[in-house]
Design a protein around this motif. Structure first.
Motif, PDB file in Angstrom:
ATOM      1  N   GLY A 230       0.657  -1.251  -0.090  1.00 14.35           N
ATOM      2  CA  GLY A 230      -0.128  -0.071   0.058  1.00 14.35           C
ATOM      3  C   GLY A 230       0.925   1.128   0.071  1.00 14.35           C
ATOM      4  O   GLY A 230       0.408   2.151   0.807  1.00 14.35           O
ATOM      5  N   GLY A 231       1.788   1.352  -0.797  1.00 16.96           N
ATOM      6  CA  GLY A 231       2.848   2.328  -0.822  1.00 16.96           C
ATOM      7  C   GLY A 231       3.715   2.860   0.156  1.00 16.96           C
ATOM      8  O   GLY A 231       4.517   3.772   0.301  1.00 16.96           O
ATOM      9  N   LEU A 232       3.875   1.835   1.326  1.00 17.10           N
ATOM     10  CA  LEU A 232       4.837   1.786   2.001  1.00 17.10           C
ATOM     11  C   LEU A 232       5.912   0.392   1.993  1.00 17.10           C
ATOM     12  O   LEU A 232       5.527  -0.462   1.567  1.00 17.10           O
ATOM     13  CB  LEU A 232       4.346   1.611   3.787  1.00 17.10           C
TER      14      LEU A 232
ATOM     15  N   ALA B 236       1.218  -0.589  11.739  1.00 15.51           N
ATOM     16  CA  ALA B 236       1.144   0.486  12.799  1.00 15.51           C
ATOM     17  C   ALA B 236       1.663   1.787  12.366  1.00 15.51           C
ATOM     18  O   ALA B 236       1.193   2.999  12.741  1.00 15.51           O
ATOM     19  CB  ALA B 236       2.060  -0.083  13.855  1.00 15.51           C
ATOM     20  N   TRP B 237       2.562   1.578  11.534  1.00 15.03           N
ATOM     21  CA  TRP B 237       3.415   3.034  11.018  1.00 15.03           C
ATOM     22  C   TRP B 237       2.418   3.493   9.970  1.00 15.03           C
ATOM     23  O   TRP B 237       2.189   4.951  10.178  1.00 15.03           O
ATOM     24  CB  TRP B 237       4.556   2.667  10.305  1.00 15.03           C
ATOM     25  N   ARG B 238       1.582   2.899   9.264  1.00 15.05           N
ATOM     26  CA  ARG B 238       0.575   3.432   8.048  1.00 15.05           C
ATOM     27  C   ARG B 238      -0.301   4.282   9.308  1.00 15.05           C
ATOM     28  O   ARG B 238      -0.924   5.120   8.784  1.00 15.05           O
ATOM     29  CB  ARG B 238      -0.011   2.262   7.451  1.00 15.05           C
ATOM     30  N   ARG B 239      -0.773   3.505  10.284  1.00 10.61           N
ATOM     31  CA  ARG B 239      -1.855   4.058  11.077  1.00 10.61           C
ATOM     32  C   ARG B 239      -1.643   5.405  11.968  1.00 10.61           C
ATOM     33  O   ARG B 239      -2.449   6.489  11.904  1.00 10.61           O
ATOM     34  CB  ARG B 239      -2.760   3.071  11.939  1.00 10.61           C
ATOM     35  N   TRP B 240      -0.354   5.305  12.513  1.00  8.47           N
ATOM     36  CA  TRP B 240       0.104   6.351  13.506  1.00  8.47           C
ATOM     37  C   TRP B 240       1.382   7.104  13.241  1.00  8.47           C
ATOM     38  O   TRP B 240       1.514   8.093  13.812  1.00  8.47           O
ATOM     39  CB  TRP B 240       0.328   5.472  14.819  1.00  8.47           C
ATOM     40  N   GLY B 241       2.027   6.586  12.308  1.00 12.03           N
ATOM     41  CA  GLY B 241       3.293   7.094  11.828  1.00 12.03           C
ATOM     42  C   GLY B 241       4.156   7.172  13.126  1.00 12.03           C
ATOM     43  O   GLY B 241       4.404   6.160  13.818  1.00 12.03           O
TER      44      GLY B 241
ATOM     45  N   VAL C 229      11.671   2.950   6.990  1.00 14.27           N
ATOM     46  CA  VAL C 229      10.181   2.860   6.277  1.00 14.27           C
ATOM     47  C   VAL C 229      10.334   3.962   5.364  1.00 14.27           C
ATOM     48  O   VAL C 229      10.394   5.093   5.591  1.00 14.27           O
ATOM     49  CB  VAL C 229       9.107   2.792   7.162  1.00 14.27           C
ATOM     50  N   PHE C 230       9.870   3.659   3.997  1.00 15.74           N
ATOM     51  CA  PHE C 230       9.655   4.454   3.036  1.00 15.74           C
ATOM     52  C   PHE C 230       8.353   4.653   2.611  1.00 15.74           C
ATOM     53  O   PHE C 230       7.456   3.944   2.344  1.00 15.74           O
ATOM     54  CB  PHE C 230      10.829   4.264   1.955  1.00 15.74           C
TER      55      PHE C 230
END
Length: 642
Positions: A67-69, A106-111, A126-127
């Motif tokens: 999903g782009g990450l 978790a990164w996608r949701r909360w950065g 993470v990119f």
């Protein structure tokens, strides 16, 4: 546990990333991967070497892209099940069972807001394909390493410094300040790096690179603040249930899809963890070390093996015993290569040999008692510094007489060493000093004058800078508790700079993951909520941890004298390594380059050989520094590998 590497807007990023990743092959023999994507006027490249621990299928492979990450990640998240459940309840659909996928979502949701929620050990990159941002992050306590190097708008990073050195073809310049710090401590503090251009991402922090060249940094966890909060909890009368917290951490650290074993020295920390692990995994394997009889006798080392056997028998543990009679001349350059920076603790050899034996037996994951001494005041130096306060109340003439008498005593004869004399000389070297200076002197290799006499005169200013840095870090708190001030200093410097560093490099050199249940954010919070008089009670160190352990371990184990996870250095120096010491003092590159003074080294050798003072640890570190410096200045970009 894996090896990660990558580049951001770096020339020939694809080629460079592949080379970085190849150097890290020992960290992840189970798989390799790379991801690339355009960014600005360049590209991002992420590399990965996999040591498969959780979700052994391809759904756990990295770099993980979704999903782009894109994520390349090294570590373990021990609260991944809870985070997974929370994310799933919010509608996230998972493809596999890895904690890597949990971290990505978790990164996608909360950065960056996800970072303080992570409980474990980690270093990752993470990119975001949408924004072109690359973010690097490192765990709260610095368990996992992350080295980086920036040039202009470009950046490269890797799990090990040797990878950055290798791809730069020996062009990286040695940082003499880091070497001076290494001489003082016998390790390089986490705030410094052995090469000038390179740096270590600080524990509990993140770094963001943007396509327009901007770089942002942030901190999501600060040990100083945790210690301050702990002091307030203690003042309010709150008493953490340490036994329950340690057991819960231990249980979480057993999470694995491959076999887990433990280190078992027979001391309190490893025995406690092993007993707890055996509750959850009956018949778990444990690994312990023994030394050649003649070495142990010469060194006057305690018989730890019988205690390890006692624990194993009582808790149904499958004990594997490994005799440490290594080919030291072969292992010295090999360990110097793997340790990345000049680290002079021979315990790294023990860790490497134990992990190698475990790996040969099919074990990929091991639990270690690392960290308990730093958090609960378990080292002799902690008690010694408290005793020094009482010693200073003795009339000065009596102190002078005692010091002269002890100074005349030998630390060894040709047949054996005298540990009590070594300890007494060590104690008297700092017992009269102010708090911060005494604490530093109680565990470092030299006082200021000795260090100045050893190094090139041009480095005098650097020596002062290194000493000032120690004072700044030690005094950077508002704690009114002497014991906890020492614990905080150790947890900020000694733990990440030495113990976690050599544990990571030595274990990963054997393609083995070591987990440290005491170095867990919840255990750390509890530790600093314990007042110092419950850590050291009378002359009893780690008193509060011993109280917790006494609920499961026999008193003979809990209250036995402290053992040492070290090596018979005096025996090695007087036998196996004596010719090499002479060679390094007379013809080594440290001397010929002018970095160290030959006459000062010769005095160390002479005093050690005469048995007047014990300089075996100092000389061992000079050997490690010599091998490291040879490799770093040879043009190969790597230390010598045996």
């Amino acid at each position: 546990m894996c090896g990660i590497a990558g580049t951001y807007r770096w020339p020939d990023g694809k080629v460079v990333t592949d080379r970085l990743t190849d150097v890290l092959a020992h960290r992840g023999p189970d798989g390799a991967g790379r991801y690339g994507h355009p960014v600005g006027d360049g590209e991002v490249q992420l590399g990965h070497r996999r040591l498969a621990i959780i979700d052994l299928s391809e759904t756990g492979a990295q770099p993980m892209v979704s999903g782009g990450l894109a994520l390349t990640y090294n570590g373990e998240l021990y609260n991944a099940p809870e985070l997974r459940a929370e994310l799933a309840a919010a509608g996230v659909r998972f493809r596999g069972t890895s904690d890597t996928e949990v971290l990505l979502e978790a990164w996608r949701r909360w950065g960056t807001d996800c970072l303080p929620r992570l409980r474990g050990m980690f270093a990752f990159a993470v990119f975001d394909e949408r924004t072109g941002d690359l973010v690097l992050a490192r765990d709260q306590l610095g368990i996992k390493p992350l080295f980086l190097l920036r040039r202009g708008a470009g950046l490269m990073f890797a799990s090990e410094l040797k990878a950055l050195a290798a791809v730069n073809g020996g062009s990286l310049e040695v940082d003499h300040a880091a070497l001076v710090a290494s001489l003082l401590y016998y390790w390089v503090p986490d705030s410094r790096c052995a090469f000038r251009e390179a740096e270590k991402l600080p524990p509990g922090s993140w770094l963001r690179c943007r396509p327009d060249g901007r770089v942002e940094r942030g901190r999501f966890w600060n040990l100083r603040d945790v210690a301050a909060e702990g002091q307030e909890r203690a003042r309010s009368g709150e008493q953490p249930d340490l036994a329950a917290i340690v057991e819960e951490s231990n249980r979480r650290h057993l999470l694995s899809d491959v076999p887990v074993a433990t280190f078992l020295s027979g001391g309190l920390d490893s025995s406690y963890l092993t007993a707890l692990a055996a509750r959850h995994q009956p018949g778990i394997s444990a690994y312990t070390i023994a030394f050649r009889a003649e070495d142990a006798k010469f060194e006057a080392m305690p018989d730890d093996l019988r205690y390890a056997r006692q624990v194993a028998e009582q808790f149904g543990v499958d004990l594997r015993e490994i005799e440490i009679a290594p080919q030291v001349l072969d292992l010295l350059p090999q360990m110097t290569y793997h340790l990345d920076e000049p680290i002079g603790d021979p315990a790294a050899i023990n860790t490497f040999l134990i992990c190698s034996a475990a790996r040969e037996a099919g074990v990929k994951v091991m639990l270690s008692g690392m960290g308990a001494d730093e958090l609960f005041a378990g080292y002799r130096k902690h008690l010694a510094n408290l005793l020094a306060l009482r010693y200073q109340r003795i009339p000065r003439p009596l102190r002078r007489g005692l010091s002269r008498a002890v100074d005349r005593l030998p630390v060894a004869t040709s047949r054996r060493g005298y540990r009590s004399v070594r300890f007494a000389k060590r104690f008297l070297s700092f017992a009269d000093l102010p708090e911060e200076t005494a604490f530093r002197r109680s565990y470092t290799m030299y006082d200021q004058d000795e260090l100045l006499a050893l190094v090139n005169p041009d480095l005098a200013g650097t020596v002062q800078d290194v000493l000032t840095e120690h004072a700044d870090i030690y005094q950077d708190n508002d704690l009114d508790d002497f014991v906890n001030r020492m614990c905080l200093g150790d947890s900020r410097m000694f733990l990440p700079g030495l113990n976690l560093a050599y544990t990571d490099r030595s274990s990963m050199a054997a393609s083995t993951e070591v987990r440290v249940p005491y170095v867990d954010v919840e255990v750390v919070k509890a530790a600093f909520a314990v007042p110092g008089n419950r850590k050291i009670a009378g002359r009893q160190s780690k008193a509060v941890l011993k109280e917790a352990a006494a609920s499961i371990l026999p008193r003979e184990i809990v209250y036995r004298p402290k053992g040492l996870f070290s090596a018979p250095l005096r025996a090695w120096m007087s036998r196996d390594l004596a010719p090499l010491v002479r060679e390094v003092v007379n013809d080594g590159v440290l001397v010929s380059s002018g970095l160290l003074r030959r006459d000062a080294l010769a005095r160390l050798v002479a005093e050690d050989a005469a048995g007047h003072r014990d300089f075996s640890k100092h000389l061992w570190h000079v050997l490690t520094l010599e091998y490291w410096y040879r490799g770093a200045t040879s043009g190969s970009g790597q230390s010598q590998k045996a």
